[in-house]
Each structure stands twice: as structure tokens, then as C-alpha cells.
Scaffold this motif. Structure first.
Motif, mmCIF file in Angstrom:
data_model
loop_
_atom_site.group_PDB
_atom_site.id
_atom_site.type_symbol
_atom_site.label_atom_id
_atom_site.label_comp_id
_atom_site.label_asym_id
_atom_site.label_seq_id
_atom_site.Cartn_x
_atom_site.Cartn_y
_atom_site.Cartn_z
ATOM 1 N N ARG A 98 5.133 -0.458 7.368
ATOM 2 C CA ARG A 98 5.766 0.078 5.796
ATOM 3 C C ARG A 98 4.697 1.106 5.691
ATOM 4 N N LEU A 99 5.132 2.280 4.692
ATOM 5 C CA LEU A 99 4.391 3.409 4.495
ATOM 6 C C LEU A 99 3.257 2.959 3.407
ATOM 7 N N GLY A 100 2.180 3.297 3.840
ATOM 8 C CA GLY A 100 1.064 2.822 3.008
ATOM 9 C C GLY A 100 0.293 1.553 3.468
ATOM 10 N N GLU A 101 0.890 0.879 4.252
ATOM 11 C CA GLU A 101 0.295 -0.597 4.734
ATOM 12 C C GLU A 101 -0.973 -0.497 5.087
ATOM 13 N N VAL B 285 -3.327 0.795 3.470
ATOM 14 C CA VAL B 285 -4.101 1.589 3.206
ATOM 15 C C VAL B 285 -4.939 1.119 1.697
ATOM 16 N N PRO C 67 -5.371 6.316 -2.572
ATOM 17 C CA PRO C 67 -4.238 7.593 -2.191
ATOM 18 C C PRO C 67 -2.743 7.164 -2.783
ATOM 19 N N TRP C 68 -1.979 8.080 -2.698
ATOM 20 C CA TRP C 68 -0.463 8.008 -3.304
ATOM 21 C C TRP C 68 0.161 7.057 -2.493
ATOM 22 N N ASP C 69 0.107 6.884 -1.415
ATOM 23 C CA ASP C 69 0.770 5.980 -0.394
ATOM 24 C C ASP C 69 0.256 4.643 -0.173
ATOM 25 N N CYS C 70 -0.756 4.402 -1.014
ATOM 26 C CA CYS C 70 -1.048 2.826 -1.188
ATOM 27 C C CYS C 70 -0.281 1.803 -1.797
ATOM 28 N N THR C 71 0.265 0.797 -0.923
ATOM 29 C CA THR C 71 1.100 -0.044 -1.532
ATOM 30 C C THR C 71 0.568 -1.365 -1.865
ATOM 31 N N TRP D 202 -1.237 5.877 -11.536
ATOM 32 C CA TRP D 202 -0.756 6.008 -10.247
ATOM 33 C C TRP D 202 -1.871 5.457 -9.225
#
Length: 345
Positions: free
Chosen positions: A25-28, A30, A57-61, A54
């Protein structure tokens, strides 16, 4: 192995690696390094608004924000950042995860009743905020008191005040009246020679009194206004705790169990000869008749008396406490009353 078979095998290997990579997954993985807090929140009292924040980083999940209010008496916030206003003032809310914490300023403001009424063209408003000048108007002319014993008291929240209106008393056969004179200056309207169209808003409560039978048990009267400026006739709009409100022949068709020491908002929108609209805390209650054009319920051009009656039916031993009093020279429509935030507190 020939060149063709080698390339085919390489393509299969690369494709397999790509497919395996797509499962991530995106940001996994992070790690959250910071929180970007949104703009300050400004919310009208009684309403809700969503605060924003928010991850950085922005892509942190892999994060879950927690929310907290510094002063829940001003505003609260839920687990999703939804801010609920409670009282006028300023505070901050915190959004955090672990050791990372950011704050967002919150301002709870109020669109005042005076502002709402002004948009509708109110002619007079009294709020009794100044203990040294109790009869001074917020909008329009000051009240002229008749009698004595008027004092300031607390209103229905910490920002409002009210006035205690003592009942009239009969001493040795002579009435000592307590009421107000309002010289409105309205022109004749509604197709007659008197003021046949007007609206009155009153916030009031009854605290009870010293006599043996409480007013909230026997339906005694409070007179809210009197059209005879010499106060020589019966009043023209009454409130009877535990009973109803209106005037003889024009009372509401249903009874109401009023509770002492409880604030109520009455709005009386009058078009004599056409329609009378009675509202109690935003709920309209029907009455039996529209009254007569230029009849005894119409206001005279020289003014009207407030909380007056000729024979003591203005509390009958019990004071009335009034926090807001407003008057229009026209009949507000039901839509105006219900859609402009004036129907209830």
C-alpha cells in the motif's frame, strides 16, 4: 538456453516482481514525523464545524490522531475532529499522536438576537443589561416605568440579564400600578385607523410568589400588554401558567403545563381581522379568532402599556421576570420567525 527463451524468462521474472510490488500500500511503513494543523476554527454558538489536520509525510498511512479540547465549557471535540460550540469565548483544541502535538485556535461567537431582529426591521428591543439604566433600549426608544420595585436579575445564560417586574398592588382600595409605557409612534396599518399589525417577542418566566396558592397551580394571569394607555380596561394579551395564553375569545386552543422558573419565548404576530399567529418556543399554537380591525385589540397611535392591567391581573401577587422584549410595526410571517433564528433561545 537460446536467447528467446532467456528473454521470456526474464520478462516473467520482472512481471512477477512488479505484481508483488503492487501489493504494497501507498505509504506503508512510512513513519509519521509531524502533524500539519489546519486553520483556526470559528463557529457560531450552537453549531458544529470540522477541524482539519494532515500527516507529515503526506503519504503516511500508519497513524491515528487523537483530539482534545483545552476548555470543554467553550467547545468540545470528538474523535474525528468535529468541534461543537458550547459557549461564547476562545480556546484551543489539540490534535496529537504519540509525542507529536499541535494546537488549533477555536473562537465561539454568537450572532446576537439584536442582530437577527435588526435584519427583520425590529423597531424596539430592550435587554435590561445595564443595572444603572434598566429601562434603556438596545434599539428604539427607552421604556417609561410606572411604579417602583424594578430590579435587575440574571437572564437565561451567563451573558444575559433580566428585569423583575413586580405585580400591581391594591392598598386601601387604591391600585399601585407597576408597568411600562412604550410610545411606539407607529402609523395606522392593516387597512384601519389604528395599529392593526404588529409583532411582540417576550422572553420571560414566573418565579412564584409569597401567597398561599401558587400561580402555576391555579392559572392566575400575567398581562403582557394593554392597549388602553390610561389602563382603565382589561388587558389585551394574557399568559396563564398551567393554562394557555392570548385574550378572551382568542386564547390558544390547547393548554400548556408551564413550569415555574423556566424561561419561555412568546412571539405574538398580529394581523387583526385576518390572522393571529401565536408561537411558544418556536411551536405555533392555533387560536379561535383573528380579532376585529380597529377593535379593542388594536394599538392606539399614542402608544401601548406593557405588563399592565386595570385590576391587578398582571401577576396577582407574583412578579414576572423578563429578559428580552422586542416589538415590530408589522406582522412577521411564520417563515420569518422560523428561518431567522428568533423562534427559540
Amino acid at each position: 538456453m537460446n536467447r528467446k527463451h532467456f528473454l521470456n524468462g526474464l520478462y516473467i521474472l520482472v512481471a512477477g516482481l512488479c505484481l508483488a510490488g503492487c501489493e504494497k500500500r501507498l505509504g506503508e511503513g512510512v513513519v509519521l514525523k509531524d502533524i500539519l494543523a489546519g486553520d483556526a476554527v470559528r463557529v457560531n454558538i450552537g453549531e458544529k464545524v470540522k477541524a482539519q489536520a494532515w500527516p507529515v509525510p503526506w503519504d503516511c498511512t500508519d497513524y491515528e490522531f487523537t483530539w482534545e479540547s483545552a476548555d470543554p465549557l467553550i467547545a468540545t471535540v470528538d474523535n474525528f475532529g468535529r468541534v461543537t460550540s458550547v459557549d461564547v469565548g476562545n480556546t484551543v483544541i489539540y490534535v496529537s499522536q504519540g509525542n507529536i502535538r499541535k494546537e488549533i485556535p477555536v473562537e465561539v461567537y454568537e450572532v446576537t438576537l439584536a442582530e437577527k431582529l435588526q435584519k427583520l426591521g425590529v423597531k424596539a428591543l430592550w435587554e435590561f443589561q445595564d443595572a444603572n439604566s434598566l429601562f434603556k433600549a438596545t434599539i428604539g426608544p427607552d421604556l417609561v416605568p410606572v411604579g417602583s420595585g424594578f430590579v435587575q436579575t440574571d437572564g437565561y445564560n451567563r451573558r444575559t440579564k433580566a428585569i423583575v417586574v413586580p405585580c400591581s398592588e391594591r392598598v386601601d382600595g387604591v391600585w399601585n400600578y407597576n408597568h411600562f409605557i412604550y410610545s411606539h409612534g407607529f402609523a395606522a396599518n392593516g387597512g384601519g385607523k389604528k395599529v392593526n399589525e404588529f409583532t411582540v417577542l417576550i422572553d420571560c418566566k414566573f418565579p412564584g410568589g409569597p401567597t398561599g396558592t401558587p400561580a402555576w397551580e391555579n392559572g392566575k394571569y400575567y398581562c403582557l400588554y394593554q392597549t388602553a394607555t390610561d389602563n382603565t380596561s382589561d388587558g389585551d394579551f394574557f399568559w396563564r401558567p398551567r393554562a394557555d395564553y392570548g385574550i378572551t375569545g382568542l386564547y390558544t386552543s390547547s393548554e400548556h403545563l408551564f413550569v415555574k422558573d423556566t424561561w419561555y419565548r412568546f412571539i405574538i404576530s398580529v394581523q387583526l381581522g385576518q390572522e393571529l399567529k401565536y408561537f411558544l418556543d418556536g411551536v405555533r399554537h392555533p387560536n379561535s379568532s383573528p380579532g376585529d380591525l380597529d377593535g379593542e385589540r388594536a394599538w392606539n397611535p399614542d402608544g401601548v402599556l406593557l405588563f399592565a392591567d386595570n385590576d391587578g391581573e398582571d401577576g396577582q401577587g407574583f412578579p414576572l421576570i423578563v429578559a428580552k422584549l422586542a416589538i415590530f410595526d408589522r406582522a412577521l410571517t411564520e417563515e420569518e420567525i422560523k428561518s431567522n433564528g428568533i423562534a427559540t433561545f
